[in-house]
Scaffold this active site. Structure first.
Site, PDB file in Angstrom:
ATOM      1  N   TRP A   1       4.994  52.860  28.011  1.00 16.56           N
ATOM      2  CA  TRP A   1       5.611  54.032  28.622  1.00 16.56           C
ATOM      3  C   TRP A   1       7.098  53.711  28.711  1.00 16.56           C
ATOM      4  CZ3 TRP A   1       8.592  55.351  32.863  1.00 16.56           C
ATOM      5  CH2 TRP A   1       8.677  56.731  33.153  1.00 16.56           C
TER       6      TRP A   1
ATOM      7  N   ARG B   1      -1.981  53.756  30.562  1.00 20.24           N
ATOM      8  CA  ARG B   1      -0.761  53.254  31.194  1.00 20.24           C
ATOM      9  C   ARG B   1       0.496  53.608  30.400  1.00 20.24           C
ATOM     10  NH1 ARG B   1      -1.892  49.414  35.116  1.00 20.24           N
ATOM     11  NH2 ARG B   1       0.233  48.631  34.955  1.00 20.24           N
TER      12      ARG B   1
ATOM     13  N   GLU C   1       1.242  69.106  34.802  1.00 19.65           N
ATOM     14  CA  GLU C   1       0.954  67.844  34.115  1.00 19.65           C
ATOM     15  C   GLU C   1       0.308  68.071  32.748  1.00 19.65           C
ATOM     16  OE1 GLU C   1      -0.131  64.446  37.381  1.00 19.65           O
ATOM     17  OE2 GLU C   1      -1.501  66.145  37.224  1.00 19.65           O
TER      18      GLU C   1
ATOM     19  N   LYS D   1      -1.435  70.018  38.642  1.00 17.35           N
ATOM     20  CA  LYS D   1      -2.372  69.849  37.533  1.00 17.35           C
ATOM     21  C   LYS D   1      -1.962  70.697  36.327  1.00 17.35           C
ATOM     22  CE  LYS D   1      -4.003  66.775  38.647  1.00 17.35           C
ATOM     23  NZ  LYS D   1      -3.471  66.425  39.882  1.00 17.35           N
TER      24      LYS D   1
ATOM     25  N   ASN E   1       5.511  44.492  31.164  1.00 20.82           N
ATOM     26  CA  ASN E   1       5.346  45.676  32.002  1.00 20.82           C
ATOM     27  C   ASN E   1       6.252  45.506  33.207  1.00 20.82           C
ATOM     28  OD1 ASN E   1       4.415  47.925  33.455  1.00 20.82           O
ATOM     29  ND2 ASN E   1       2.817  46.709  34.438  1.00 20.82           N
ATOM     30  N   GLY E   2       7.115  46.485  33.450  1.00 24.39           N
ATOM     31  CA  GLY E   2       8.022  46.400  34.594  1.00 24.39           C
ATOM     32  C   GLY E   2       9.435  46.772  34.186  1.00 24.39           C
TER      33      GLY E   2
ATOM     34  N   LYS F   1      -0.582  56.880  33.739  1.00 22.14           N
ATOM     35  CA  LYS F   1      -1.513  56.914  34.862  1.00 22.14           C
ATOM     36  C   LYS F   1      -1.036  56.073  36.038  1.00 22.14           C
ATOM     37  CE  LYS F   1      -5.523  57.977  36.716  1.00 22.14           C
ATOM     38  NZ  LYS F   1      -5.806  59.362  37.108  1.00 22.14           N
TER      39      LYS F   1
ATOM     40  N   CYS G   1       3.516  50.279  31.652  1.00 27.75           N
ATOM     41  CA  CYS G   1       2.937  49.857  30.381  1.00 27.75           C
ATOM     42  C   CYS G   1       1.687  49.010  30.583  1.00 27.75           C
ATOM     43  CB  CYS G   1       3.965  49.057  29.592  1.00 27.75           C
ATOM     44  SG  CYS G   1       5.551  49.883  29.409  1.00 27.75           S
TER      45      CYS G   1
ATOM     46  N   HIS H   1      12.700  84.483  52.235  1.00 28.38           N
ATOM     47  CA  HIS H   1      13.846  83.573  52.344  1.00 28.38           C
ATOM     48  C   HIS H   1      14.236  83.023  50.973  1.00 28.38           C
ATOM     49  CE1 HIS H   1      13.636  83.731  56.713  1.00 28.38           C
ATOM     50  NE2 HIS H   1      12.321  83.652  56.570  1.00 28.38           N
TER      51      HIS H   1
ATOM     52  N   GLU I   1      -1.261  70.963  44.704  1.00 28.76           N
ATOM     53  CA  GLU I   1      -2.046  70.149  43.782  1.00 28.76           C
ATOM     54  C   GLU I   1      -2.471  70.950  42.554  1.00 28.76           C
ATOM     55  OE1 GLU I   1      -4.025  66.875  42.108  1.00 28.76           O
ATOM     56  OE2 GLU I   1      -2.365  67.101  43.524  1.00 28.76           O
TER      57      GLU I   1
END
Length: 628
Positions: free
Chosen positions: A83, A26, A505, A502, A109-110, A623, A2, A521, A498
């Site tokens: 968040w 955030r 996300e 993207k 935040n935490g 983020k 947050c 396999h 990557e």
């Protein structure tokens, strides 16, 4: 995760909302503010602190504040963009959270790890709870200590003594002209307005508290101070205190402490300008970011600044770690380092780094990669590495971050501020930084004073974003609802990881990634005529093997897309095998991954936009991942 902010000065509602906009990266599940007139009087008899909060993006709070006209004459306030960790993302669970008597308001935040235990204790003391959050426990705890005779600052201290976990707190107490704060493991910074900086510096030289005249801001990120101050204070872990418009006082377990201010890097601010989204702007910022990064390395990445990196054979083992995109950069970086100087490199994802414990000692170098420098799992890896005696190098984009300050060495990637949740230019700059690190090790072997970065210079000249219309057509293709699979070998596989991330996300489409040699396999059981398989084949030595693996999928009905550096002439004998071909320019082998990822970042962006989504703010993500 947050974002929190505190402000003392004129029109706190407007200033809080403006800074929360900078912190919305955030978290954007909900947002809220609390404001007060301080000693000039409470906003109303029944509500000492005026609190407004809304679910959803910050614009919902902005509209509510504009319609309500929160508090005339308010002088200080706190704000939060969330968040969600504890409780669903609704207005009830949004911050600020208030005490039962309405005298305390808290943004946090935490994660408070022992909040269930504390909640049970407070319920036994007669307190009731309205939310599902751990943060409400803090507000009730402050009330509990105040009712037992502790002044506000001492109530903050008492609360911090019993809280377990990570927290950055900004707190209001009714009719006080101060914002109280506390910090442990989550980032928190403080700054006074520009006009007061000279006085602040003079007072500090006299070894007194930080003093100022004017406005004050407290925030989760230094980016909030760019148009406000020239210096800031970074709060260490396990500190608490208070700030007014005139001064700030800082305390830890030993009593009052003195903090030195640090200069603000004006480049931290990022504006969207004429781009529709930050993600698109940041992709197109990549070339300039790499140029600035390379120029910086030429000046700063020297034997004088990094003597430990220029000691030949100083480390018997090099271990790279990161989370998400940074982990993908580490995978590629390890290959670059191994190929350039033959070093023994291993890579661990941050949350699994403890598995490297038996390999860590004073002969190991741990490279910790993080855009924000606040990633909780990466910080935990740093602590673990230092406990084992290993040398540590932070590879960060935020020079003011906790990781940068705590590691033995810090190498900034200089990508500039990155606001979109999906990392783009920072990832490319991380790859270039790892290339520069490999070149540094090579320079050390040859007794040279600085690394040869001509490859990075050449990359900047050749770097291509590709044709937008072609990339949009691939985005359209991937949006058809087919099953998406990416395959590759070596660094192509890492690029595929990557690229897949993207797309996941920003578009919420699952693009599975497999080693090309592993299709037999298990993977082939998933393949049918409803699948697109993209073969990443930009390495000459594995090109034909990857093509053979792609044909295995084609034989099961899949349509094959070839992603390659090969020319038309080189692929002509195989063109009947492919549904589509996407080509990228060839560059230095060690830096090919930088070129390779750019079109996939754009495809992910176009795919997200075509679905009507906001690529800057993917659902359920933030983020800066500051919780484990």
């Amino acid at each position: 995760m947050c974002g929190i902010v505190g402000y003392i000065g004129e029109n706190p509602e407007r200033n809080l909302l403006y800074k929360l906009r900078l912190l919305e990266y955030r978290g954007y599940d909900s947002a809220g503010i609390a404001v007060s007139r301080g000693t000039s009087g409470a906003p109303s008899e029944n509500n000492p602190l005026a609190v407004t909060k809304r679910a959803g993006e910050l614009k919902n709070l902005e509209n509510a504040v504009a319609q309500a006209g929160v508090t005339a004459g308010a002088r200080l306030g706190i704000g939060h963009t969330r968040w969600a960790t504890h409780g669903k993302p609704d207005a009830t669970n949004a911050h600020p959270h208030v005490s039962s008597d309405g005298k305390w308001a808290v943004v946090h935040n935490g994660i408070i790890e022992n909040h269930c235990e504390l909640k049970r204790f407070l319920q036994n003391e007669g307190y009731s709870f309205y939310s599902e959050t751990d943060t409400e426990t803090i507000a009730k705890l402050l009330e509990y200590f105040e009712k037992r005779g502790f002044a506000p600052l001492q109530a903050i201290k008492r609360a911090c003594d019993v809280l377990q976990g990570s927290f950055a707190l900004a707190v209001l107490h009714e009719n006080d002209d101060a914002i109280y704060f506390a910090k442990n493991k989550s980032p928190l910074y403080l700054a006074f307005s520009k006009r007061s900086n000279k006085k602040t510096a003079t007072v500090q030289q006299a070894d007194a508290d930080a003093e100022a005249e004017g406005d004050l801001f407290i925030a989760s990120d230094v980016v909030c101070f760019n148009d406000f101050a020239e210096e800031y204070y970074a709060l260490p872990d396990k500190t608490y205190g208070f700030a007014t418009a005139e001064k700030a006082e800082f305390y830890d377990g030993t009593g009052e402490i003195r903090l030195s201010s640090e200069k603000i890097n004006a480049k931290s601010l990022c504006l969207r300008n004429n781009y529709a989204h930050y993600m698109l702007k940041e992709i197109y910022d990549t070339k300039n970011a790499i140029k600035e990064e390379t120029d910086y390395f030429k000046t700063h990445l020297t034997r004088e600044n990094y003597p430990l990196l220029f000691q030949p054979r100083a480390f018997k083992k090099i271990i790279l770690t990161g989370c998400g995109t940074a982990y993908h950069a580490a995978l590629t970086g390890a290959r670059i380092i191994e190929e350039k100087c033959g070093a023994d490199c291993e890579v661990y994802v941050g949350s699994e780094f403890y598995n490297a414990g038996y390999k860590l000692n004073k002969h190991a170098l741990v490279v910790l990669i993080s855009q924000s420098g606040e990633t909780a799992d990466t910080l935990a890896a740093l602590t673990f590495a230092k406990e084992k005696g290993a040398a540590t190098l932070a590879m960060i984009n935020a020079e003011h971050s906790t990781l940068a300050k705590a590691a033995d060495m810090a190498l900034p990637v200089n990508a500039g501020a990155e606001i979109a949740v999906a990392s783009t230019k920072a990832y490319s700059c991380q790859l270039v930084a790892l290339y520069a690190l490999a070149q540094t090790f090579q320079a050390a072997e040859r007794q040279l004073p600085r690394p040869d970065l001509s490859g990075a210079d050449e990359l900047v000249k050749r770097l291509s974003y590709g044709d937008e219309e072609e990339l949009r057509s691939f985005a359209t293709l991937f949006g058809e609802g087919k099953k998406l699979f990416f395959i590759g070998r070596g660094t192509d596989y890492f690029t595929a990881l990557e690229a897949s991330l993207k797309i996941k996300e920003t578009s919420y489409i699952n693009a599975d990634v497999y080693y090309a040699g592993e299709l037999k396999h298990g993977f082939l059981a998933l393949v049918d005529e409803n699948a697109y398989v993209t073969a990443f084949a930009t390495q000459k030595d594995t090109f034909l093997k990857t093509l053979s693996n792609a044909k295995e999928a084609q034989a099961r009905g899949a349509k094959i897309i070839l992603f390659t550096t090969a020319s038309q002439e080189e692929t002509k004998p195989y063109e009947n095998s492919f549904f589509r071909i996407l080509r990228v320019p060839k560059t230095d082998d060690a830096l090919q991954s930088v070129q390779n990822v750019l079109p996939w970042q754009l495809i992910a962006y176009f795919l997200s936009v075509s679905k009507g989504l906001n690529p800057d703010k993917p659902r359920n993500l933030a983020k800066s991942v500051t919780v484990e």
